[in-house]
Design a protein around this motif. Structure first.
Motif, PDB file in Angstrom:
ATOM      1  N   ASN A  65       0.820  -1.217   0.000  1.00  0.00           N
ATOM      2  CA  ASN A  65       0.000   0.000   0.000  1.00  0.00           C
ATOM      3  C   ASN A  65       0.848   1.260   0.000  1.00  0.00           C
ATOM      4  OD1 ASN A  65      -2.408  -1.358  -0.072  1.00  0.00           O
ATOM      5  ND2 ASN A  65      -2.892  -1.065   2.091  1.00  0.00           N
ATOM      6  N   GLN A  66       2.098   1.135   0.411  1.00  0.00           N
ATOM      7  CA  GLN A  66       2.966   2.304   0.449  1.00  0.00           C
ATOM      8  C   GLN A  66       3.905   2.390  -0.754  1.00  0.00           C
ATOM      9  OE1 GLN A  66       4.587   1.882   4.499  1.00  0.00           O
ATOM     10  NE2 GLN A  66       3.449   3.743   4.959  1.00  0.00           N
ATOM     11  N   PHE A  67       4.083   1.282  -1.457  1.00  0.00           N
ATOM     12  CA  PHE A  67       4.994   1.352  -2.603  1.00  0.00           C
ATOM     13  C   PHE A  67       4.420   0.689  -3.855  1.00  0.00           C
ATOM     14  CE2 PHE A  67       8.514  -0.209  -5.243  1.00  0.00           C
ATOM     15  CZ  PHE A  67       9.047   1.009  -5.611  1.00  0.00           C
ATOM     16  N   ASP A  68       4.344  -0.625  -3.865  1.00  0.00           N
ATOM     17  CA  ASP A  68       4.021  -1.360  -5.093  1.00  0.00           C
ATOM     18  C   ASP A  68       2.698  -0.917  -5.719  1.00  0.00           C
ATOM     19  OD1 ASP A  68       5.991  -4.052  -4.872  1.00  0.00           O
ATOM     20  OD2 ASP A  68       5.434  -3.137  -2.972  1.00  0.00           O
ATOM     21  N   TYR A  69       1.636  -0.886  -4.919  1.00  0.00           N
ATOM     22  CA  TYR A  69       0.351  -0.552  -5.529  1.00  0.00           C
ATOM     23  C   TYR A  69       0.264   0.905  -5.993  1.00  0.00           C
ATOM     24  CZ  TYR A  69      -4.243  -0.005  -7.134  1.00  0.00           C
ATOM     25  OH  TYR A  69      -5.285   0.307  -7.970  1.00  0.00           O
ATOM     26  N   PRO A  70       0.693   1.903  -5.217  1.00  0.00           N
ATOM     27  CA  PRO A  70       0.632   3.276  -5.746  1.00  0.00           C
ATOM     28  C   PRO A  70       1.408   3.455  -7.057  1.00  0.00           C
ATOM     29  CG  PRO A  70       0.916   3.358  -3.389  1.00  0.00           C
ATOM     30  CD  PRO A  70       1.074   1.906  -3.795  1.00  0.00           C
ATOM     31  N   VAL A  71       2.533   2.732  -7.204  1.00  0.00           N
ATOM     32  CA  VAL A  71       3.284   2.801  -8.459  1.00  0.00           C
ATOM     33  C   VAL A  71       2.445   2.195  -9.587  1.00  0.00           C
ATOM     34  CG1 VAL A  71       5.339   1.972  -9.679  1.00  0.00           C
ATOM     35  CG2 VAL A  71       5.552   2.847  -7.336  1.00  0.00           C
ATOM     36  N   LEU A  72       1.871   1.009  -9.349  1.00  0.00           N
ATOM     37  CA  LEU A  72       1.001   0.390 -10.353  1.00  0.00           C
ATOM     38  C   LEU A  72      -0.200   1.268 -10.675  1.00  0.00           C
ATOM     39  CD1 LEU A  72       0.747  -3.401  -9.412  1.00  0.00           C
ATOM     40  CD2 LEU A  72       1.852  -2.389 -11.405  1.00  0.00           C
ATOM     41  N   HIS A  73      -0.783   1.852  -9.633  1.00  0.00           N
ATOM     42  CA  HIS A  73      -1.983   2.670  -9.811  1.00  0.00           C
ATOM     43  C   HIS A  73      -1.704   3.865 -10.724  1.00  0.00           C
ATOM     44  CE1 HIS A  73      -6.007   4.028  -8.609  1.00  0.00           C
ATOM     45  NE2 HIS A  73      -5.486   5.244  -8.639  1.00  0.00           N
ATOM     46  N   GLU A  74      -0.569   4.521 -10.490  1.00  0.00           N
ATOM     47  CA  GLU A  74      -0.237   5.663 -11.347  1.00  0.00           C
ATOM     48  C   GLU A  74      -0.004   5.201 -12.781  1.00  0.00           C
ATOM     49  OE1 GLU A  74       2.682   9.511 -11.746  1.00  0.00           O
ATOM     50  OE2 GLU A  74       2.346   8.653  -9.767  1.00  0.00           O
ATOM     51  N   LEU A  75       0.612   4.052 -12.934  1.00  0.00           N
ATOM     52  CA  LEU A  75       0.825   3.501 -14.269  1.00  0.00           C
ATOM     53  C   LEU A  75      -0.517   3.205 -14.944  1.00  0.00           C
ATOM     54  CD1 LEU A  75       3.188   2.650 -16.083  1.00  0.00           C
ATOM     55  CD2 LEU A  75       2.994   0.361 -15.098  1.00  0.00           C
ATOM     56  N   ILE A  76      -1.449   2.633 -14.208  1.00  0.00           N
ATOM     57  CA  ILE A  76      -2.777   2.319 -14.751  1.00  0.00           C
ATOM     58  C   ILE A  76      -3.504   3.599 -15.164  1.00  0.00           C
ATOM     59  CG2 ILE A  76      -5.077   1.425 -14.142  1.00  0.00           C
ATOM     60  CD1 ILE A  76      -3.538  -0.510 -12.195  1.00  0.00           C
ATOM     61  N   THR A  77      -3.460   4.606 -14.296  1.00  0.00           N
ATOM     62  CA  THR A  77      -4.202   5.837 -14.583  1.00  0.00           C
ATOM     63  C   THR A  77      -3.593   6.625 -15.737  1.00  0.00           C
ATOM     64  OG1 THR A  77      -3.004   7.106 -12.900  1.00  0.00           O
ATOM     65  CG2 THR A  77      -5.079   6.061 -12.219  1.00  0.00           C
ATOM     66  N   LYS A  78      -2.326   6.347 -16.065  1.00  0.00           N
ATOM     67  CA  LYS A  78      -1.665   7.034 -17.178  1.00  0.00           C
ATOM     68  C   LYS A  78      -1.416   6.094 -18.351  1.00  0.00           C
ATOM     69  CE  LYS A  78       0.460  10.496 -14.295  1.00  0.00           C
ATOM     70  NZ  LYS A  78       1.666  11.086 -13.759  1.00  0.00           N
ATOM     71  N   ALA A  79      -2.175   5.010 -18.427  1.00  0.00           N
ATOM     72  CA  ALA A  79      -1.942   3.969 -19.434  1.00  0.00           C
ATOM     73  C   ALA A  79      -1.929   4.519 -20.852  1.00  0.00           C
ATOM     74  CB  ALA A  79      -2.989   2.864 -19.301  1.00  0.00           C
ATOM     75  N   ASN A  80      -2.767   5.499 -21.119  1.00  0.00           N
ATOM     76  CA  ASN A  80      -2.822   6.028 -22.493  1.00  0.00           C
ATOM     77  C   ASN A  80      -1.699   7.029 -22.784  1.00  0.00           C
ATOM     78  OD1 ASN A  80      -3.826   8.006 -20.837  1.00  0.00           O
ATOM     79  ND2 ASN A  80      -5.538   8.560 -22.160  1.00  0.00           N
ATOM     80  N   ARG A  81      -0.881   7.348 -21.770  1.00  0.00           N
ATOM     81  CA  ARG A  81       0.210   8.313 -21.976  1.00  0.00           C
ATOM     82  C   ARG A  81       1.583   7.726 -21.682  1.00  0.00           C
ATOM     83  NH1 ARG A  81      -2.279  12.893 -18.278  1.00  0.00           N
ATOM     84  NH2 ARG A  81      -2.124  11.058 -16.980  1.00  0.00           N
ATOM     85  N   ILE A  82       1.660   6.411 -21.555  1.00  0.00           N
ATOM     86  CA  ILE A  82       2.969   5.834 -21.245  1.00  0.00           C
ATOM     87  C   ILE A  82       3.800   5.708 -22.519  1.00  0.00           C
ATOM     88  CG2 ILE A  82       2.213   4.601 -19.178  1.00  0.00           C
ATOM     89  CD1 ILE A  82       2.252   2.051 -20.885  1.00  0.00           C
ATOM     90  N   PRO A  83       5.115   5.685 -22.369  1.00  0.00           N
ATOM     91  CA  PRO A  83       5.984   5.543 -23.540  1.00  0.00           C
ATOM     92  C   PRO A  83       5.740   4.211 -24.261  1.00  0.00           C
ATOM     93  CG  PRO A  83       7.240   6.139 -21.569  1.00  0.00           C
ATOM     94  CD  PRO A  83       5.852   5.821 -21.131  1.00  0.00           C
ATOM     95  N   LYS A  84       6.291   4.074 -25.429  1.00  0.00           N
ATOM     96  CA  LYS A  84       6.039   2.898 -26.273  1.00  0.00           C
ATOM     97  C   LYS A  84       7.061   1.784 -26.110  1.00  0.00           C
ATOM     98  CE  LYS A  84       2.409   4.746 -28.077  1.00  0.00           C
ATOM     99  NZ  LYS A  84       1.263   4.620 -27.234  1.00  0.00           N
ATOM    100  N   THR A  85       8.305   2.113 -25.784  1.00  0.00           N
ATOM    101  CA  THR A  85       9.339   1.077 -25.707  1.00  0.00           C
ATOM    102  C   THR A  85       9.486   0.569 -24.270  1.00  0.00           C
ATOM    103  OG1 THR A  85      11.160   2.614 -25.279  1.00  0.00           O
ATOM    104  CG2 THR A  85      10.600   2.162 -27.609  1.00  0.00           C
ATOM    105  N   GLY A  86       9.966  -0.662 -24.140  1.00  0.00           N
ATOM    106  CA  GLY A  86      10.154  -1.262 -22.816  1.00  0.00           C
ATOM    107  C   GLY A  86      11.096  -0.467 -21.937  1.00  0.00           C
ATOM    108  N   ILE A  87      12.206  -0.005 -22.510  1.00  0.00           N
ATOM    109  CA  ILE A  87      13.178   0.759 -21.729  1.00  0.00           C
ATOM    110  C   ILE A  87      12.600   2.101 -21.292  1.00  0.00           C
ATOM    111  CG2 ILE A  87      14.377   1.773 -23.717  1.00  0.00           C
ATOM    112  CD1 ILE A  87      16.095   0.474 -20.529  1.00  0.00           C
ATOM    113  N   SER A  88      11.807   2.728 -22.153  1.00  0.00           N
ATOM    114  CA  SER A  88      11.181   4.010 -21.795  1.00  0.00           C
ATOM    115  C   SER A  88      10.158   3.812 -20.682  1.00  0.00           C
ATOM    116  CB  SER A  88      10.494   4.638 -23.002  1.00  0.00           C
ATOM    117  OG  SER A  88      11.423   4.904 -24.016  1.00  0.00           O
ATOM    118  N   ILE A  89       9.426   2.712 -20.735  1.00  0.00           N
ATOM    119  CA  ILE A  89       8.456   2.400 -19.679  1.00  0.00           C
ATOM    120  C   ILE A  89       9.188   2.160 -18.366  1.00  0.00           C
ATOM    121  CG2 ILE A  89       6.741   0.721 -18.882  1.00  0.00           C
ATOM    122  CD1 ILE A  89       6.031   0.365 -21.927  1.00  0.00           C
ATOM    123  N   ALA A  90      10.286   1.380 -18.421  1.00  0.00           N
ATOM    124  CA  ALA A  90      11.065   1.113 -17.206  1.00  0.00           C
ATOM    125  C   ALA A  90      11.542   2.420 -16.588  1.00  0.00           C
ATOM    126  CB  ALA A  90      12.255   0.207 -17.531  1.00  0.00           C
TER     127      ALA A  90
END
Length: 193
Positions: A65-90
């Motif tokens: 609740n303090q690390f893993d999920y908030p990171v995933l949550h932000e990724l989910i909420t920005k899914a349509n704006r994330i970079p295209k390549t694996g390294i850029s996503i990392a």
């Protein structure tokens, strides 16, 4: 208790690697996904999270609740704006993770996601056992020791490391090890959940 409703998870975040490992509580259906210069499995990560949400399952983590999920949550909420390549996503996830860590510095409560806003319902064993109390605080490594696991593993490389393919394999193995440790602890915690 129906163990098929609970999926244990953990993430690792490096500039060169984002990994998401998950296993059903009964030990079946293990998957580990990565975004790196070698692979881009972000679509599979999102598909996994959608599957869990759509079936009303729970994600179970340790201090998630303090690390893993908030990171995933932000990724989910920005899914349509994330970079295209694996390294850029990392790299993007690494910056989200660092921002999350910084949110807990000082006297603040940090960035947590309210239960009603969670994309996938969460159970955090750190909170279930009140390890957020300074007198009871403990680490997953200490839990592994107390569970008498054969191997106690630490993160194999500094988070600033430039990773090659072999290093990434080691980190993925470490990620899976932490998920298994959390799964075993979940099984020991069923009466408290």
């Amino acid at each position: 208790m129906d163990l098929t409703k609970f999926y244990i998870f953990d993430i690792e975040t490096y500039k060169d690697l984002f990994s998401f490992s998950v296993v059903r509580a009964d030990g079946k259906f293990k998957s580990t996904f990565q975004c790196s210069k070698f692979k881009n499995e972000i679509d599979r990560i999102f598909a996994c999270l959608d599957y869990l949400k759509n079936n009303d399952y729970y994600l179970v983590g340790f201090n998630s609740n303090q690390f893993d999920y908030p990171v995933l949550h932000e990724l989910i909420t920005k899914a349509n704006r994330i970079p295209k390549t694996g390294i850029s996503i990392a790299n993007k996830v690494y910056s989200i993770a660092q921002k999350q860590i910084e949110s807990f510095r000082g006297d603040g409560f940090g960035n947590t996601i309210k239960y009603e806003d969670q994309y996938v319902k969460q159970i955090d064993l750190f909170k279930v056992h009140h390890f957020d109390n300074k007198a009871k605080m403990t680490s997953l490594k200490m839990i592994e020791f107390n569970l008498r696991m054969k191997n106690l593993k630490d993160l194999p490389y500094d988070i600033e490391s430039e990773l090659d393919e072999e290093m990434i394999k080691e980190i993925l193995t470490y990620n899976e090890h932490d998920v298994e440790a959390t799964r075993l602890f979940f099984m020991e915690s069923l009466s408290q959940v």
